[in-house]
Design a protein around this motif. Structure first.
Motif, PDB file in Angstrom:
ATOM      1  N   VAL A   1      -6.501  -1.247   5.299  1.00 36.59           N
ATOM      2  CA  VAL A   1      -6.765  -1.935   4.037  1.00 36.59           C
ATOM      3  C   VAL A   1      -6.541  -3.427   4.260  1.00 36.59           C
ATOM      4  O   VAL A   1      -5.477  -3.839   4.735  1.00 36.59           O
TER       5      VAL A   1
ATOM      6  N   LEU B   1      -5.172   6.187  -1.368  1.00 38.39           N
ATOM      7  CA  LEU B   1      -4.408   5.000  -1.003  1.00 38.39           C
ATOM      8  C   LEU B   1      -4.248   4.178  -2.275  1.00 38.39           C
ATOM      9  O   LEU B   1      -5.244   3.786  -2.896  1.00 38.39           O
TER      10      LEU B   1
ATOM     11  N   VAL C   1       0.850  -1.195   0.000  1.00 31.54           N
ATOM     12  CA  VAL C   1       0.000   0.000   0.000  1.00 31.54           C
ATOM     13  C   VAL C   1       0.880   1.237   0.000  1.00 31.54           C
ATOM     14  O   VAL C   1       1.887   1.297   0.715  1.00 31.54           O
TER      15      VAL C   1
ATOM     16  N   VAL D   1      -3.207   0.762  -3.763  1.00 35.88           N
ATOM     17  CA  VAL D   1      -2.993  -0.631  -3.376  1.00 35.88           C
ATOM     18  C   VAL D   1      -2.498  -1.390  -4.609  1.00 35.88           C
ATOM     19  O   VAL D   1      -3.206  -1.470  -5.620  1.00 35.88           O
TER      20      VAL D   1
ATOM     21  N   SER E   1      -8.310   8.234   0.601  1.00 36.61           N
ATOM     22  CA  SER E   1      -7.596   8.238   1.874  1.00 36.61           C
ATOM     23  C   SER E   1      -8.338   9.098   2.883  1.00 36.61           C
ATOM     24  O   SER E   1      -8.836  10.178   2.543  1.00 36.61           O
TER      25      SER E   1
END
Length: 426
Positions: A338, A295, A286, A297, A330
């Motif tokens: 997460v 964020l 992440v 991922v 975020s």
């Protein structure tokens, strides 16, 4: 050991030699043996005093490790005895002009057994011929026998076996040979399997012409079930004195044989390729992107099979050997969390504090800076004005012109912007 399971020769009986008495009183035949290499006959010494094999026993090339710690001493004997050198050269070891070839071969054979099996010749009872005893003593004397390097393979594919997973690169296999080129083929592989060269490029028809030092890889289709194939190298190659051959059929045993002369023969070596069915190999990390309030991922699959993964319960399919990016909003403050799951029990939870700072304008950024006024250049002023300022060239009779130049003062003040970018891996 290389090539031992590939039968490229057959035992063809004994050659020059004679019966000798060992130190324990046993009497054995000592001398040269013959190997049939695809129609070419090569003479060799035995590395074991167990008696000759039966004619027709299959043999294959192997390395020198089977000769034990004294392989270098044995190599020196075969290089300095009949038939690699003449009987006159052998006789020089004992200060004679010549010796009987049967005495030379019997002495060399007994000396090889001394190093390979710790078996000694009877040197005191007088049961053996004098020249046999004297030559044996010379061959086993460390001041005379200084050892010799390994012969090297005529043809070797190494390692003997490699394993991997379908869809992934398996290898590399090295090809070592004394030939100019040999044929390398991949046999028994499922459709779509590729033999790859040093640059990972497919070899047309899975058949290649390889020089010494070439190496290859194999890639099996990702949807192939578990299985195996064979990488085979074949060619006509020179065989050197000192190369070792062993019997290849456990049901038909034979002595290990050491070549005593250089010949050319058709050689063959092979290696096994084994693979399992393709699997998924999931992983993730992440990345906190503060400027975008995201964020990021990253879902990775290092396996060849597709990986079904989830991010906070949302499903994603990641292809084999690929990476996929998932963007999440975020939180402005606090902590983010997460959860990533995948095949094979893969499960990771990524959590950390959100450390992004909110951008605020600096008070100094509101200060305006006036634009500077450039001074006029001489070329921008009318000629009449120049004459007026100088009083006229005709009246003064001078070439100089007075200049009036004005300037301005500028004040520049800047602001600063701070951004924090935090990255988390898992």
């Amino acid at each position: 050991m290389y090539g031992a399971e590939e039968a490229v020769a057959a035992y063809a009986g004994t050659d020059s030699g004679q019966e000798v008495r060992l130190a324990d009183g046993e009497r054995v035949w000592a001398g040269l043996h013959r190997l049939d290499l695809s129609g070419t006959t090569a003479r060799a010494y035995s590395a074991e005093p167990d008696g000759p094999a039966r004619p027709g026993v299959p043999y294959g090339e192997t390395d020198e490790t089977g000769l034990g710690d004294h392989a270098r001493r044995i190599g020196w004997i075969v290089r300095n005895s009949v038939p690699n050198v003449s009987t006159q050269q052998v006789a020089r070891l004992i200060g004679k002009p010549d010796v009987d070839p049967r005495d030379a071969t019997a002495a060399a054979q007994a000396a090889i057994w001394h190093f390979s099996d710790d078996v000694d010749l009877d040197t005191t009872s007088g049961a053996n011929r004098e020249d046999v005893v004297r030559l044996y003593q010379a061959f086993t004397d460390s001041r005379v026998n200084v050892g010799a390097g390994p012969a090297g393979p005529a043809l070797e594919v190494t390692p003997r076996q490699l394993s991997g997973a379908a869809g992934l690169l398996i290898g590399a296999w090295d090809v070592f040979t004394s030939a100019d080129r040999v044929d390398v083929t991949l046999r028994g592989a499922p459709e779509g399997t590729q033999l790859l060269d040093e640059e990972h490029q497919p070899v047309p028809g899975n058949q290649a012409r390889a020089e010494n030092g070439a190496y290859f890889f194999v890639r099996v289709p990702a949807d192939a079930p578990a299985g195996e194939a064979t990488l085979v190298a074949e060619g006509v190659a020179p065989l050197s004195v000192g190369q070792v051959f062993t019997a290849t059929d456990p049901a038909r045993p034979g002595q290990a044989l050491v070549l005593a002369e250089s010949v050319t023969g058709r050689m063959r070596s092979q290696a096994k390729v084994r693979w399992t069915a393709a699997t998924a190999q999931p992983s993730a990390y992440v990345y906190l992107d503060c400027p975008r309030h995201q964020l990021r991922v990253f879902l990775r699959n290092r396996g060849a099979a597709p990986a079904r993964m989830t991010v906070n319960g949302q499903p994603y399919l990641v292809a084999g050997l690929k990476e996929q990016l998932v963007r999440l909003p975020s939180p402005q403050a606090g902590r983010y969390r997460v959860q990533v799951a995948g095949p094979g029990g893969y499960a990771r939870t990524f959590t950390d504090a959100v450390t992004c700072m909110t951008d605020t304008p600096s008070p100094l950024s509101r200060i305006t800076t006036p634009a500077p006024h450039p001074a006029p250049t001489p070329s921008a002023m009318p000629v009449a004005a120049l004459r007026h300022q100088s009083g006229g060239l005709a009246r003064t009779g001078a070439d100089t012109l007075p200049w009036l130049v004005g300037g301005g003062v500028a004040l520049l003040v800047g602001g600063a912007v701070v951004a924090f970018l935090t990255r988390r891996r898992g």
